[in-house]
Structures are given as C-alpha cells and as structure tokens.
Design an enzyme around this catalytic site. Structure first.
Site, PDB file in Angstrom:
ATOM      1  N   ASN A 100      64.878 -10.009  68.422  1.00  0.00           N
ATOM      2  CA  ASN A 100      64.917  -9.871  69.881  1.00  0.00           C
ATOM      3  C   ASN A 100      66.237  -9.325  70.422  1.00  0.00           C
ATOM      4  OD1 ASN A 100      64.247 -10.894  72.798  1.00  0.00           O
ATOM      5  ND2 ASN A 100      66.137 -11.967  72.244  1.00  0.00           N
ATOM      6  N   HIS A 101      67.335  -9.427  69.655  1.00  0.00           N
ATOM      7  CA  HIS A 101      68.649  -9.052  70.188  1.00  0.00           C
ATOM      8  C   HIS A 101      68.722  -7.548  70.479  1.00  0.00           C
ATOM      9  CE1 HIS A 101      68.974  -8.268  65.848  1.00  0.00           C
ATOM     10  NE2 HIS A 101      69.756  -7.259  66.209  1.00  0.00           N
TER      11      HIS A 101
ATOM     12  N   ILE B 290      61.934  -7.316  83.052  1.00  0.00           N
ATOM     13  CA  ILE B 290      61.997  -8.780  83.036  1.00  0.00           C
ATOM     14  C   ILE B 290      63.292  -9.206  83.734  1.00  0.00           C
ATOM     15  CG2 ILE B 290      61.909 -10.841  81.562  1.00  0.00           C
ATOM     16  CD1 ILE B 290      59.484  -8.945  81.218  1.00  0.00           C
TER      17      ILE B 290
ATOM     18  N   SER C 235      59.932  -2.573  74.122  1.00  0.00           N
ATOM     19  CA  SER C 235      59.941  -2.302  75.551  1.00  0.00           C
ATOM     20  C   SER C 235      58.942  -1.190  75.859  1.00  0.00           C
ATOM     21  CB  SER C 235      61.350  -1.855  75.923  1.00  0.00           C
ATOM     22  OG  SER C 235      61.361  -1.252  77.191  1.00  0.00           O
TER      23      SER C 235
ATOM     24  N   TYR D 162      68.889   3.617  73.907  1.00  0.00           N
ATOM     25  CA  TYR D 162      68.072   2.399  73.855  1.00  0.00           C
ATOM     26  C   TYR D 162      66.625   2.742  73.543  1.00  0.00           C
ATOM     27  CZ  TYR D 162      65.577  -1.676  75.838  1.00  0.00           C
ATOM     28  OH  TYR D 162      64.742  -2.741  76.048  1.00  0.00           O
ATOM     29  N   SER D 163      66.106   3.739  74.266  1.00  0.00           N
ATOM     30  CA  SER D 163      64.727   4.173  74.075  1.00  0.00           C
ATOM     31  C   SER D 163      64.504   4.634  72.633  1.00  0.00           C
ATOM     32  CB  SER D 163      64.418   5.304  75.049  1.00  0.00           C
ATOM     33  OG  SER D 163      63.110   5.783  74.871  1.00  0.00           O
TER      34      SER D 163
ATOM     35  N   MET E 174      75.279  -8.298  64.973  1.00  0.00           N
ATOM     36  CA  MET E 174      74.233  -7.582  64.251  1.00  0.00           C
ATOM     37  C   MET E 174      74.606  -6.128  63.974  1.00  0.00           C
ATOM     38  SD  MET E 174      71.723  -9.436  63.306  1.00  0.00           S
ATOM     39  CE  MET E 174      71.165 -11.126  63.566  1.00  0.00           C
TER      40      MET E 174
ATOM     41  N   THR F  16      71.067  -9.489  82.359  1.00  0.00           N
ATOM     42  CA  THR F  16      71.481  -8.168  81.883  1.00  0.00           C
ATOM     43  C   THR F  16      70.672  -7.061  82.546  1.00  0.00           C
ATOM     44  OG1 THR F  16      71.916  -9.171  79.733  1.00  0.00           O
ATOM     45  CG2 THR F  16      71.833  -6.775  79.806  1.00  0.00           C
TER      46      THR F  16
ATOM     47  N   THR G  51      65.961 -10.842  83.455  1.00  0.00           N
ATOM     48  CA  THR G  51      67.153 -11.401  82.808  1.00  0.00           C
ATOM     49  C   THR G  51      68.402 -10.860  83.524  1.00  0.00           C
ATOM     50  OG1 THR G  51      67.342  -9.591  81.213  1.00  0.00           O
ATOM     51  CG2 THR G  51      65.975 -11.453  80.569  1.00  0.00           C
TER      52      THR G  51
HETATM   53  N1  LIG Z   1      65.035  -7.658  80.343  1.00  0.00           N
HETATM   54  C1  LIG Z   1      64.210  -6.631  80.391  1.00  0.00           C
HETATM   55  O1  LIG Z   1      63.914  -6.091  81.464  1.00  0.00           O
HETATM   56  C2  LIG Z   1      63.593  -6.102  79.132  1.00  0.00           C
HETATM   57  C3  LIG Z   1      62.619  -5.100  79.240  1.00  0.00           C
HETATM   58  C4  LIG Z   1      62.023  -4.604  78.087  1.00  0.00           C
HETATM   59  C5  LIG Z   1      62.409  -5.095  76.863  1.00  0.00           C
HETATM   60  N2  LIG Z   1      63.370  -6.057  76.762  1.00  0.00           N
HETATM   61  C6  LIG Z   1      63.774  -6.521  75.432  1.00  0.00           C
HETATM   62  O2  LIG Z   1      63.802  -7.920  75.376  1.00  0.00           O
HETATM   63  C7  LIG Z   1      64.811  -8.334  74.464  1.00  0.00           C
HETATM   64  C8  LIG Z   1      65.731  -9.334  75.133  1.00  0.00           C
HETATM   65  O3  LIG Z   1      66.284  -8.747  76.291  1.00  0.00           O
HETATM   66  P1  LIG Z   1      67.113  -9.603  77.349  1.00  0.00           P
HETATM   67  O4  LIG Z   1      66.997  -8.926  78.651  1.00  0.00           O
HETATM   68  O5  LIG Z   1      66.757 -11.037  77.211  1.00  0.00           O
HETATM   69  O6  LIG Z   1      68.606  -9.366  76.801  1.00  0.00           O
HETATM   70  P2  LIG Z   1      69.956 -10.215  77.093  1.00  0.00           P
HETATM   71  O7  LIG Z   1      69.702 -11.271  78.084  1.00  0.00           O
HETATM   72  O8  LIG Z   1      71.003  -9.221  77.346  1.00  0.00           O
HETATM   73  O9  LIG Z   1      70.222 -10.907  75.682  1.00  0.00           O
HETATM   74  C9  LIG Z   1      70.592 -10.140  74.581  1.00  0.00           C
HETATM   75  C10 LIG Z   1      70.924 -11.067  73.433  1.00  0.00           C
HETATM   76  O10 LIG Z   1      71.380 -10.288  72.321  1.00  0.00           O
HETATM   77  C11 LIG Z   1      72.682 -10.775  71.919  1.00  0.00           C
HETATM   78  N3  LIG Z   1      73.485  -9.657  71.436  1.00  0.00           N
HETATM   79  C12 LIG Z   1      74.032  -8.643  72.150  1.00  0.00           C
HETATM   80  N4  LIG Z   1      74.747  -7.847  71.358  1.00  0.00           N
HETATM   81  C13 LIG Z   1      74.663  -8.356  70.115  1.00  0.00           C
HETATM   82  C14 LIG Z   1      75.227  -7.994  68.861  1.00  0.00           C
HETATM   83  N5  LIG Z   1      76.027  -6.924  68.736  1.00  0.00           N
HETATM   84  N6  LIG Z   1      74.928  -8.757  67.781  1.00  0.00           N
HETATM   85  C15 LIG Z   1      74.144  -9.850  67.897  1.00  0.00           C
HETATM   86  N7  LIG Z   1      73.597 -10.244  69.053  1.00  0.00           N
HETATM   87  C16 LIG Z   1      73.856  -9.511  70.150  1.00  0.00           C
HETATM   88  C17 LIG Z   1      73.260 -11.410  73.173  1.00  0.00           C
HETATM   89  O11 LIG Z   1      74.201 -12.426  72.889  1.00  0.00           O
HETATM   90  P3  LIG Z   1      75.782 -12.124  72.646  1.00  0.00           P
HETATM   91  O12 LIG Z   1      76.232 -11.212  73.732  1.00  0.00           O
HETATM   92  O13 LIG Z   1      76.383 -13.487  72.683  1.00  0.00           O
HETATM   93  O14 LIG Z   1      75.870 -11.509  71.293  1.00  0.00           O
HETATM   94  C18 LIG Z   1      72.020 -12.050  73.782  1.00  0.00           C
HETATM   95  O15 LIG Z   1      71.748 -13.289  73.191  1.00  0.00           O
HETATM   96  C19 LIG Z   1      65.513  -7.066  73.996  1.00  0.00           C
HETATM   97  O16 LIG Z   1      64.983  -6.646  72.760  1.00  0.00           O
HETATM   98  C20 LIG Z   1      65.173  -6.075  75.081  1.00  0.00           C
HETATM   99  O17 LIG Z   1      65.203  -4.755  74.626  1.00  0.00           O
HETATM  100  C21 LIG Z   1      63.966  -6.557  77.877  1.00  0.00           C
END
Ligand SMILES: NC(=O)c1ccc[n+]([C@@H]2O[C@H](COP(=O)([O-])OP(=O)(O)OC[C@H]3O[C@@H](n4cnc5c(N)ncnc54)[C@H](OP(=O)(O)O)[C@@H]3O)[C@@H](O)[C@H]2O)c1
Ligand SMILES: *[C@@H]1O[C@H](CO)[C@@H](O)[C@H](O)[C@H]1NC(C)=O
Ligand SMILES: *[C@@H]1O[C@H](CO)[C@@H](O)[C@H](O)[C@H]1NC(C)=O
Length: 292
Positions: A119-120, A218, A170, A183-184, A93, A222, A220
């Site tokens: 969502n990515h 959350i 977030s 990020y913020s 992306m 990461t 996850t």
């Molecule tokens: N986890 C939390 O605590 C939390 C808190 C608040 C908000 N959020 C939000 O929730 C959403 C999902 O978070 P998550 O924790 O589920 O993240 P995650 O597990 O790290 O997943 C991120 C996804 O984005 C893809 N991605 C990463 N770099 C990319 C790139 N350059 N191009 C295309 N795709 C890319 C990754 O796959 P590849 O690496 O294969 O590309 C993966 O599928 C995000 O918007 C995050 O900001 C998460």
C-alpha cells in the site's frame, strides 16, 4: 455532463454493480480472525485504517513505514482494538534489503503469512512533468520495485498458506490523469506485473489470490494537501475505503473498485469515447491554482 450524470451514470453503475456482485460469496469479519497480515505504508492514511480494521477482526498485524513514532502509535491502537498481535518495522522502501527484511520479520514472528497488503507510496509532486528522471527512478523503486521484491520474498509462505497479495493502485493506474506522470507510471507498472503474475499462478495451480485495488480520490491528508484548490471533486472516506479493500482481499477478488461507480464509469466511457473521457477529466482541474 448533465445528461450523462442523470441517466447514463446511474444506469451503467447499476448494470455493472449487478454484474460484479451477483453470485459472490458474502464477506464475514471472521474471515480475517487469526490471519497473519503485513500492511505497508500503515503509519497514516488508508494503510493505517486497514490496520485498525484488521485489528478489530482479530488479525496478527505487522505494519511498516519510515516514521517510527507514528508506527508505535498505530501498533498501540491496534492492540486496544483487539489485534491478535501487532508489531512494526520502520525503514524506507527505497531500500530493497529493507523490503525483504519486512517479510523475514513476518517469518520470524509467525512462521507463515496469509496476506501481504502492498500500500505504501513515495512522496511525489502534483504538477506538470518536471523532467526530473531521478524522481521517476526513485518512485519506481518505492512504488513498484519494492512491491515486486516483497512479493518474491513472500511467495514460499503465501503458497504454503493459500494466501493473498493485495496491491493498492489507483484510477491513475488505469487512465491517464494530468500532473501525476511518474506516479501514474508506477501504478500502471503494478497492473502489468501483477496481472501477468496472476495468469502464471493460474497456469501453475498456485493458490495465491491477487487483488488489485483501483481507488478514486480518497480523503487522506496527503491527497487532500496535494490537490487543494486544483481539484474540487469529492473525496471518499479512507475508513470505508480501507474496509472495501480488506473485503475484496478476503473474497479473493481480482480487482476492487472504490468508490465503485465513480471508478468504473470512467473506464466504461474510455471504451467507446477516450477523447471525451480525457476532456471530462481535464475540465475538473483548476490549473491556475497549481503551486509553482
Ligand atoms: N488518497 C488517495 O486519494 C488515493 C487515490 C488512489 C490511490 N491511492 C493509493 O492508496 C495508497 C495509500 O495512499 P494514502 O493516501 O493513504 O497515502 P499516505 O497517507 O500518504 O500514506 C503513505 C504511507 O506510505 C509511507 N511511505 C511513504 N514513503 C515511504 C517510503 N519511502 N518507504 C516506506 N514507506 C513510505 C508513509 O509513511 P512514512 O512517511 O512514515 O514513511 C505512509 O504510511 C497508495 O498506494 C496510493 O497510491 C490513494
Ligand atoms: C527506525 O527509526 C529509528 C528512530 O527514528 C532510526 O534511528 C532507525 O535508523 C530507523 N531504522 C531504519 C531501518 O530506518
Ligand atoms: C486456496 O486457498 C484458500 C484460502 O487458504 C482456500 O480456501 C481454498 O480452498 C484453496 N483452494 C484450493 C484449490 O486449494
């Protein structure tokens, strides 16, 4: 903090929850049956879980991320769970041409689109601002500009279907937290862009809903890796988080807060005591554990 937790937090939570949920239509999984949905960043984490929920509900799914092998596995699982159809497209992306191609692929597959779930997020560091402007630019491309690009490309189809745009953001897109400067910024940008666009849709009678999702921590892989040792706050389950996003999207809510109370309370406190909120936030970090 003791008094705050015992009395104020539950009370405010109750009032807010009542206000928010009163008079709302109920969610039914059938709402997603046969719907054509793009989920970005669905190779792992919350996006992967959203794909599985949509599969169980009988949606057509197109998922994207960079890692082809992971996407293939998620597609296979979606088909096992009952997806009407499931496909993937791998690419980054960072590349706006790729972002547009994903929407084009949906058009080829289905001729229309009901829901665009953005969502990515690109990889970023969890530490003090390192003055690397290149990183800020790159993250703005991945986390913000590609969302706008996909939205622009999908508008004709979404107008046609009375569809929905879902933007996963977030609490760090509403409040300043330390160690996530870039990020913020990208998450605040999403709020600005999509809140403005929502107003324009209302003025133009464009029947596309925009749901901005304000997530707390959350569990996850990461996120857990990034904060390990530095923060000890409890993390909410990604499966339930994914379901709450889909529910809010199907009900065309303007915002989803998950977990509800722990995401709403800080915003509530900020209204009358922003310095207190900042202090409470800072007190949750174990700064000595930051990686060098
Ligand atoms: N986890 C939390 O605590 C939390 C808190 C608040 C908000 N959020 C939000 O929730 C959403 C999902 O978070 P998550 O924790 O589920 O993240 P995650 O597990 O790290 O997943 C991120 C996804 O984005 C893809 N991605 C990463 N770099 C990319 C790139 N350059 N191009 C295309 N795709 C890319 C990754 O796959 P590849 O690496 O294969 O590309 C993966 O599928 C995000 O918007 C995050 O900001 C998460
Ligand atoms: C998709 O993944 C395959 C295999 O990893 C790779 O060869 C190809 O270049 C990727 N496509 C894009 C657009 O990145
Ligand atoms: C907007 O679209 C939704 C979902 O397609 C539909 O249920 C609703 O009736 C539409 N509203 C208007 C005003 O056309």
């Amino acid at each position: 903090m003791g008094l705050l937790k015992k009395i104020l937090v539950p009370f405010a939570g109750l009032v807010l929850a009542f206000w928010f949920y009163s008079g709302k239509e109920d969610f039914k999984p059938e709402m997603l049956k046969g719907k054509r949905v793009i989920v970005t960043g669905a190779s792992m984490g919350i996006g992967e879980q959203m794909a599985y929920h949509l599969a169980r509900m009988g949606s057509h799914i197109l998922i994207t991320a960079r890692t082809e092998a992971k996407l293939q596995k998620v597609v296979t699982r979606c088909l096992e769970l009952g997806a009407a159809s499931a496909s993937y497209m791998n690419g980054s992306m960072e590349d706006m041409v790729f972002a547009e191609l994903v929407v084009k692929k949906a058009e080829e597959l289905w001729g229309n689109l009901d829901m665009l779930i953005l969502n990515h997020v690109g990889q970023s560091y969890f530490n003090y601002f390192d003055k690397n402007i290149g990183h800020v630019k790159k993250l703005l491309d991945i986390n913000f500009l590609s969302y706008v690009t996909m939205t622009a490309a999908a508008l004709p189809m979404l107008k046609n279907s009375g569809g929905s745009i879902v933007v996963v953001s977030s609490l760090a897109g509403k409040i300043g937290f330390p160690f996530v400067t870039a990020y913020s910024a990208t998450k605040f940008a999403l709020d600005g862009f999509f809140s403005s666009l929502r107003q324009e849709f209302a003025m133009q009678n464009t029947n596309i809903s925009i749901t901005l999702c304000i997530l707390g921590l959350i569990n996850t892989e990461t996120a857990m890796k990034a904060i390990s040792g530095v923060m000890t706050s409890p993390a909410a389950p990604k499966e339930e988080c994914a379901l709450e996003i889909i529910k809010g999207a199907a009900l065309r809510q303007r915002e989803v807060y998950y977990e509800y109370t722990s995401a709403r309370i800080p915003l509530f406190i900020r209204e009358w005591a922003p310095d207190l909120l900042d202090y409470l936030i800072r007190s949750q970090y174990n700064v000595e554990k930051l990686k060098d």
